[in-house]
Design a protein around this motif. Structure first.
Motif, short mmCIF file in Angstrom:
data_model
loop_
_atom_site.label_atom_id
_atom_site.label_comp_id
_atom_site.label_asym_id
_atom_site.label_seq_id
_atom_site.Cartn_x
_atom_site.Cartn_y
_atom_site.Cartn_z
N LEU A 58 7.59 -22.42 5.66
CA LEU A 58 6.83 -22.06 6.85
C LEU A 58 6.41 -20.59 6.84
CD1 LEU A 58 8.86 -24.01 9.57
CD2 LEU A 58 6.58 -24.55 8.69
N CYS A 59 7.33 -19.72 6.42
CA CYS A 59 6.99 -18.29 6.37
C CYS A 59 5.88 -18.02 5.36
CB CYS A 59 8.24 -17.47 6.03
SG CYS A 59 9.42 -17.33 7.38
N LYS A 60 5.99 -18.66 4.21
CA LYS A 60 4.95 -18.43 3.19
C LYS A 60 3.60 -19.00 3.64
CE LYS A 60 7.83 -17.55 -0.69
NZ LYS A 60 7.58 -17.04 -2.00
N ARG A 61 3.62 -20.11 4.35
CA ARG A 61 2.35 -20.65 4.87
C ARG A 61 1.71 -19.68 5.86
NH1 ARG A 61 2.80 -27.16 6.02
NH2 ARG A 61 3.37 -27.73 3.90
N LEU A 62 2.52 -19.11 6.74
CA LEU A 62 1.97 -18.13 7.69
C LEU A 62 1.38 -16.93 6.94
CD1 LEU A 62 4.28 -17.79 10.83
CD2 LEU A 62 1.91 -18.53 10.72
N ALA B 224 0.78 -8.60 16.74
CA ALA B 224 1.87 -9.50 17.14
C ALA B 224 3.00 -8.77 17.86
CB ALA B 224 2.43 -10.20 15.91
N GLY B 225 3.04 -7.45 17.75
CA GLY B 225 4.13 -6.69 18.37
C GLY B 225 5.44 -6.83 17.62
N VAL B 226 5.34 -6.95 16.28
CA VAL B 226 6.52 -7.01 15.43
C VAL B 226 6.43 -5.87 14.42
CG1 VAL B 226 6.79 -9.50 15.70
CG2 VAL B 226 5.50 -8.62 13.76
N SER B 227 7.53 -5.61 13.74
CA SER B 227 7.51 -4.54 12.74
C SER B 227 6.86 -5.03 11.44
CB SER B 227 8.93 -4.05 12.45
OG SER B 227 9.66 -5.07 11.78
N ARG B 228 6.40 -4.07 10.66
CA ARG B 228 5.80 -4.42 9.37
C ARG B 228 6.86 -5.01 8.45
NH1 ARG B 228 4.65 -2.23 4.49
NH2 ARG B 228 2.75 -2.98 3.51
N SER B 229 8.11 -4.56 8.57
CA SER B 229 9.18 -5.11 7.73
C SER B 229 9.41 -6.59 8.04
CB SER B 229 10.47 -4.31 7.89
OG SER B 229 10.97 -4.41 9.19
N THR B 230 9.16 -7.00 9.30
CA THR B 230 9.25 -8.42 9.64
C THR B 230 8.22 -9.21 8.86
OG1 THR B 230 10.14 -7.98 11.84
CG2 THR B 230 9.03 -10.09 11.54
N LEU B 231 7.02 -8.66 8.74
CA LEU B 231 5.97 -9.35 7.98
C LEU B 231 6.26 -9.33 6.48
CD1 LEU B 231 2.83 -8.36 10.00
CD2 LEU B 231 3.89 -10.58 9.81
N THR B 232 6.94 -8.31 6.01
CA THR B 232 7.35 -8.28 4.60
C THR B 232 8.37 -9.38 4.35
OG1 THR B 232 6.94 -5.92 4.46
CG2 THR B 232 8.39 -6.86 2.78
N ARG B 233 9.32 -9.55 5.28
CA ARG B 233 10.31 -10.64 5.18
C ARG B 233 9.59 -11.99 5.20
NH1 ARG B 233 15.44 -10.05 5.62
NH2 ARG B 233 15.82 -11.99 6.74
N LEU B 234 8.61 -12.12 6.08
CA LEU B 234 7.83 -13.35 6.17
C LEU B 234 7.15 -13.65 4.84
CD1 LEU B 234 6.44 -15.27 8.63
CD2 LEU B 234 4.49 -14.00 7.80
N ALA B 235 6.51 -12.63 4.25
CA ALA B 235 5.80 -12.81 2.98
C ALA B 235 6.75 -13.20 1.85
CB ALA B 235 5.06 -11.53 2.62
N ASP B 236 8.00 -12.75 1.94
CA ASP B 236 9.00 -13.08 0.93
C ASP B 236 9.68 -14.42 1.19
OD1 ASP B 236 8.47 -10.69 -0.34
OD2 ASP B 236 10.15 -9.63 0.60
N GLY B 237 9.31 -15.08 2.29
CA GLY B 237 9.90 -16.38 2.62
C GLY B 237 11.31 -16.26 3.17
N SER C 116 9.73 -13.71 16.75
CA SER C 116 8.74 -13.09 15.84
C SER C 116 7.80 -14.15 15.27
CB SER C 116 9.45 -12.37 14.69
OG SER C 116 10.20 -11.28 15.19
N PHE C 117 8.37 -15.30 14.90
CA PHE C 117 7.55 -16.40 14.37
C PHE C 117 6.47 -16.80 15.37
CE2 PHE C 117 6.74 -20.91 13.50
CZ PHE C 117 6.51 -20.89 12.14
N ILE C 118 6.87 -16.96 16.63
CA ILE C 118 5.91 -17.35 17.68
C ILE C 118 4.89 -16.25 17.92
CG2 ILE C 118 5.69 -17.85 20.15
CD1 ILE C 118 8.37 -19.41 19.87
N ARG C 119 5.33 -15.00 17.96
CA ARG C 119 4.39 -13.88 18.16
C ARG C 119 3.34 -13.83 17.04
NH1 ARG C 119 6.28 -8.99 21.05
NH2 ARG C 119 8.00 -9.61 22.38
N ILE C 120 3.78 -14.06 15.81
CA ILE C 120 2.85 -14.05 14.68
C ILE C 120 1.87 -15.21 14.79
CG2 ILE C 120 2.69 -14.30 12.16
CD1 ILE C 120 5.46 -12.77 12.10
N MET C 121 2.37 -16.38 15.17
CA MET C 121 1.47 -17.53 15.37
C MET C 121 0.46 -17.24 16.48
SD MET C 121 3.61 -20.99 14.61
CE MET C 121 2.12 -21.96 14.67
#
Length: 119
Positions: A19-23, A41-54, A61-66
């Motif tokens: 799911l993270c990689k799909r986002l 989204a109002g999240v940190s960039r490190s959260t998006l780095t974690r998301l990109a790494d799966g 955070s998941f909902i905010r990004i969606m």
């Protein structure tokens, strides 16, 4: 890059990763930088780095990004509608369930010879 995953048999870690990689792939397909999406989204960039790494991120955070990616209409597909079926509504006489039923006590096991001791 499409990640083929069987959602019915995959582990929770595999589901999180998929799911993270799909986002993140959606973010990339829309040509949005991590910094821009993080700000939206109002999240940190490190959260998006974690998301990109799966890696796991919080549900918030998941909902905010969606929401920032305008994907909130897909959130309803994550869980089925718990509405009572019409047949169940008739059986329940129009009322909705308020709580789950408790565990029922298991019947005692019957053994040979028990019928003689009850006579």
């Amino acid at each position: 890059m499409t990640h083929k995953i069987d959602f019915s048999t995959a582990s929770s870690g595999a589901l999180i990763e998929a799911l993270c990689k799909r986002l993140d792939e959606i973010r990339l397909s829309r040509n949005i930088s991590q910094a821009d999406l993080a700000a939206e989204a109002g999240v940190s960039r490190s959260t998006l780095t974690r998301l990109a790494d799966g890696k796991p991120i919080s549900l918030d955070s998941f909902i905010r990004i969606m929401q920032a990616l305008r994907l909130t209409d897909h959130l309803a597909a994550l869980l089925p509608d718990p509405a009572v079926r019409p047949v169940d509504r008739v059986r329940l006489e129009g009322s909705e369930r308020q709580r789950a039923s408790g565990k029922r006590a298991a019947a005692a096991k019957w053994r040979w010879g028990d019928e003689d001791s009850q006579a």
